[in-house]
Motif scaffolding. Structure first.
Motif, PDB file in Angstrom:
ATOM      1  N   LEU A  77     126.775  -5.611 100.534  1.00  0.00           N
ATOM      2  CA  LEU A  77     125.621  -6.363 101.048  1.00  0.00           C
ATOM      3  C   LEU A  77     124.539  -5.347 101.428  1.00  0.00           C
ATOM      4  CD1 LEU A  77     125.652  -9.253 103.616  1.00  0.00           C
ATOM      5  CD2 LEU A  77     124.267  -7.236 104.096  1.00  0.00           C
ATOM      6  N   VAL A  78     123.315  -5.581 100.972  1.00  0.00           N
ATOM      7  CA  VAL A  78     122.217  -4.686 101.329  1.00  0.00           C
ATOM      8  C   VAL A  78     121.099  -5.488 101.995  1.00  0.00           C
ATOM      9  CG1 VAL A  78     120.508  -3.008 100.524  1.00  0.00           C
ATOM     10  CG2 VAL A  78     122.743  -3.122  99.409  1.00  0.00           C
ATOM     11  N   ASP A  79     120.704  -5.049 103.178  1.00  0.00           N
ATOM     12  CA  ASP A  79     119.586  -5.648 103.895  1.00  0.00           C
ATOM     13  C   ASP A  79     118.309  -4.938 103.436  1.00  0.00           C
ATOM     14  OD1 ASP A  79     117.565  -6.171 105.761  1.00  0.00           O
ATOM     15  OD2 ASP A  79     118.970  -6.388 107.424  1.00  0.00           O
ATOM     16  N   GLU A  80     117.461  -5.693 102.749  1.00  0.00           N
ATOM     17  CA  GLU A  80     116.219  -5.106 102.203  1.00  0.00           C
ATOM     18  C   GLU A  80     114.996  -5.605 102.983  1.00  0.00           C
ATOM     19  OE1 GLU A  80     115.923  -2.804  99.822  1.00  0.00           O
ATOM     20  OE2 GLU A  80     117.482  -3.071  98.283  1.00  0.00           O
ATOM     21  N   PRO A  84     143.381  -0.293 104.548  1.00  0.00           N
ATOM     22  CA  PRO A  84     144.675  -0.652 103.962  1.00  0.00           C
ATOM     23  C   PRO A  84     144.517  -1.374 102.613  1.00  0.00           C
ATOM     24  CG  PRO A  84     144.510  -1.408 106.236  1.00  0.00           C
ATOM     25  CD  PRO A  84     143.194  -0.834 105.892  1.00  0.00           C
ATOM     26  N   GLU A  85     145.427  -1.073 101.728  1.00  0.00           N
ATOM     27  CA  GLU A  85     145.368  -1.680 100.395  1.00  0.00           C
ATOM     28  C   GLU A  85     145.460  -3.212 100.488  1.00  0.00           C
ATOM     29  OE1 GLU A  85     147.711  -0.648  96.413  1.00  0.00           O
ATOM     30  OE2 GLU A  85     147.315   1.042  97.778  1.00  0.00           O
ATOM     31  N   GLY A  86     144.683  -3.873  99.672  1.00  0.00           N
ATOM     32  CA  GLY A  86     144.750  -5.339  99.631  1.00  0.00           C
ATOM     33  C   GLY A  86     143.846  -6.032 100.631  1.00  0.00           C
ATOM     34  N   ALA A  87     143.270  -5.266 101.570  1.00  0.00           N
ATOM     35  CA  ALA A  87     142.392  -5.902 102.566  1.00  0.00           C
ATOM     36  C   ALA A  87     141.026  -6.214 101.944  1.00  0.00           C
ATOM     37  CB  ALA A  87     142.204  -4.978 103.768  1.00  0.00           C
ATOM     38  N   GLY A  88     140.356  -7.274 102.435  1.00  0.00           N
ATOM     39  CA  GLY A  88     139.000  -7.582 102.002  1.00  0.00           C
ATOM     40  C   GLY A  88     138.039  -6.548 102.575  1.00  0.00           C
ATOM     41  N   LYS A  89     137.101  -6.062 101.738  1.00  0.00           N
ATOM     42  CA  LYS A  89     136.205  -4.991 102.197  1.00  0.00           C
ATOM     43  C   LYS A  89     134.754  -5.357 101.897  1.00  0.00           C
ATOM     44  CE  LYS A  89     139.104  -2.318  99.915  1.00  0.00           C
ATOM     45  NZ  LYS A  89     139.632  -1.266  99.058  1.00  0.00           N
ATOM     46  N   LEU A  90     133.909  -5.217 102.911  1.00  0.00           N
ATOM     47  CA  LEU A  90     132.476  -5.431 102.726  1.00  0.00           C
ATOM     48  C   LEU A  90     131.744  -4.183 103.192  1.00  0.00           C
ATOM     49  CD1 LEU A  90     130.139  -7.451 102.042  1.00  0.00           C
ATOM     50  CD2 LEU A  90     130.144  -8.074 104.471  1.00  0.00           C
ATOM     51  N   VAL A  91     130.997  -3.565 102.277  1.00  0.00           N
ATOM     52  CA  VAL A  91     130.155  -2.425 102.659  1.00  0.00           C
ATOM     53  C   VAL A  91     128.758  -2.967 102.954  1.00  0.00           C
ATOM     54  CG1 VAL A  91     129.013  -0.327 101.814  1.00  0.00           C
ATOM     55  CG2 VAL A  91     131.463  -0.680 101.412  1.00  0.00           C
ATOM     56  N   VAL A  92     128.236  -2.645 104.146  1.00  0.00           N
ATOM     57  CA  VAL A  92     126.924  -3.151 104.554  1.00  0.00           C
ATOM     58  C   VAL A  92     125.937  -1.985 104.695  1.00  0.00           C
ATOM     59  CG1 VAL A  92     125.646  -4.424 106.318  1.00  0.00           C
ATOM     60  CG2 VAL A  92     127.978  -5.113 105.734  1.00  0.00           C
ATOM     61  N   LEU A  93     124.840  -2.083 103.948  1.00  0.00           N
ATOM     62  CA  LEU A  93     123.834  -1.014 103.941  1.00  0.00           C
ATOM     63  C   LEU A  93     122.446  -1.614 104.102  1.00  0.00           C
ATOM     64  CD1 LEU A  93     125.277   0.671 100.721  1.00  0.00           C
ATOM     65  CD2 LEU A  93     125.658   1.469 103.056  1.00  0.00           C
TER      66      LEU A  93
END
Ligand code: PMP
Length: 410
Positions: A220-223, A183-192
């Motif tokens: 956010l990237v887990d390295e 949904p528009e306006g929601a906080g978004k975190l992409v985790v890879l």
């Protein structure tokens, strides 16, 4: 006559009963006479690549000691000195009495290593993911993550109560589709993740980070499995693919290339330091011992100059990958993409037999099985070390050939 407690007590529901299928599978496996793959003891550790395991001199091909730093003389000396000077432990949280000189120094080393503004050290990598993810993404926020993400990432999502939207492993289009549905306006975190530890494959971060940014998400990237040897400065897959500047948070661990224990997050976000006050798995646990911090700081700084070791590790990875293919084994990736090479077993029983046959040959690898593995696979996971010699890699291939033939896998 008064009744005894046992007569009146209601029968308790055995809360462990739900694990009966796991107990049965394990008993079945062990009744076939196989050594317990999850109960190995290292009685003596001789070097980063050799140990006495269950009484046998064994080549280690199932540790995360990628850069062989566990026996580095300077790393050990720094730890000993800090133990002498500061004692054995911290006995407190980082935000109370648990920040010593070396906690500050290891965070400085991380900032130098990644060339970033902020670094925060946790007691483990598991806690770094748990803490950072749950603190960043709470109720009403969305986390879009690869379905094959590490358990610590999933647990961080659950702890924060965010909406969790998984997408098919390494599938760029699937990520984009999911992102567009938030949904528009929601906080978004992409985790890879940079390297996925089960199959040893690398994420298409260049495309995925771009798509995340185009759709207004933080990344956010887990390295964990790439620090120290992937990328020009060993900063990981994000560096290698030229997108490090667009990644908001990098998560890492000291339990792999660094060779100690601990976890961390580095970032350039200007408000990053507030996390030290609000991140519960950082606040409500004891800080790591000063000896571990001093060893880690030395190790991280040495990894900044680890070019030769990196080249040798890649050579080892290529030789083992090609050698196993030539022997007829089925591998998790068509080409060597990291220091992890996953050998796919037909089933758990054959996998356990092969694992044991290798151990008897004098080789330790990881036996990995569901639910840790994708698609219900049983894997023999080999992780190489920069300290494995070229001869050791040839010895390892000989062991795989004999064991594979004896078990009937090749
Ligand atoms: N992230 C990934 C991708 C991992 O594979 C691991 C551990 N294997 C962790 C985080 C947790 O690291 P630690 O061992 O420091 O808890």
């Amino acid at each position: 006559m008064a009744s005894t407690t046992t007569e009146t007590a209601a029968e308790a529901v055995d809360l462990l009963a739900k694990f009966d299928p796991i107990i049965q599978t394990r008993e079945q496996l062990l009744s076939a006479g196989v050594e317990d793959p999850f109960n190995l003891v290292m009685e003596q550790v001789l070097s980063p690549t050799r140990a006495i395991c269950n009484g046998r001199d064994t080549i280690l091909l199932g540790t995360y000691n990628y850069m062989g730093m566990t026996f580095d003389e300077d790393v050990i000396a720094a730890g000993k000195q800090a133990m002498e000077d500061f004692g054995a432990g911290t006995t407190g949280s980082r935000v109370l009495n648990g920040t010593f000189r070396d906690h500050r120094d290891v965070e400085a080393a991380l900032r130098e290593f990644y060339d970033m503004d902020h670094a925060m050290v946790f007691s483990t990598g598991y806690q770094a993911n748990l803490g950072i993810i749950s603190t960043l993404a709470g109720k009403g926020d969305y986390i879009i993550l690869d379905i094959d993400s590490h358990a610590s990432i999933w647990d961080g999502c659950a702890m924060g109560n965010a909406e969790v939207v998984p997408f098919k492993h390494n599938d760029i289009e699937a990520l984009e589709k999911r992102l567009k549905r938030v949904p528009e306006g929601a906080g978004k975190l992409v985790v890879l993740e940079g390297v996925y530890s089960m199959m040893g494959d690398v994420a298409p971060l260049r495309e995925m980070v771009r798509i995340a940014k185009e759709n207004g998400a933080m990344v956010l990237v887990d390295e964990a499995h790439s620090m120290g040897f992937i990328g020009e400065h060993g900063r990981g897959v994000a560096e290698e693919q030229g997108v490090l500047a667009d990644v908001d948070f990098i998560i890492g661990t000291f339990s792999k290339s660094v060779g100690t224990v601990g976890g961390f997050c580095v970032s350039n976000h200007p408000k990053f330091e507030v996390l030290r006050l609000v991140c519960r798995p950082y606040v409500f646990t004891a800080a790591l011992p000063p000896s571990v911090m001093a060893s880690s700081a030395v190790s991280i700084r040495k990894l900044m100059h680890g070019g030769n070791k990196r080249t040798h590790l890649w050579e080892n990875s290529r030789t083992l990958h090609q050698g196993l293919i030539d022997l007829g084994f089925k591998l998790g990736t068509e080409t060597p993409q990291s220091a992890i090479i996953a050998v796919i077993m037909p089933d758990l029983e054959k996998g356990a037999m092969m694992w044991e046959a290798l151990l008897k040959e004098g080789l330790y690898v990881n036996l990995a099985r569901p639910p840790a593995t994708p698609a219900g696979m049983t894997l023999l996971r080999c992780s190489l070390c920069a300290e494995h010699s070229a001869e050791q890699v040839q010895t390892i291939l000989g062991m795989f050939e004999r064991a594979g033939t004896a078990i009937g896998i090749i």
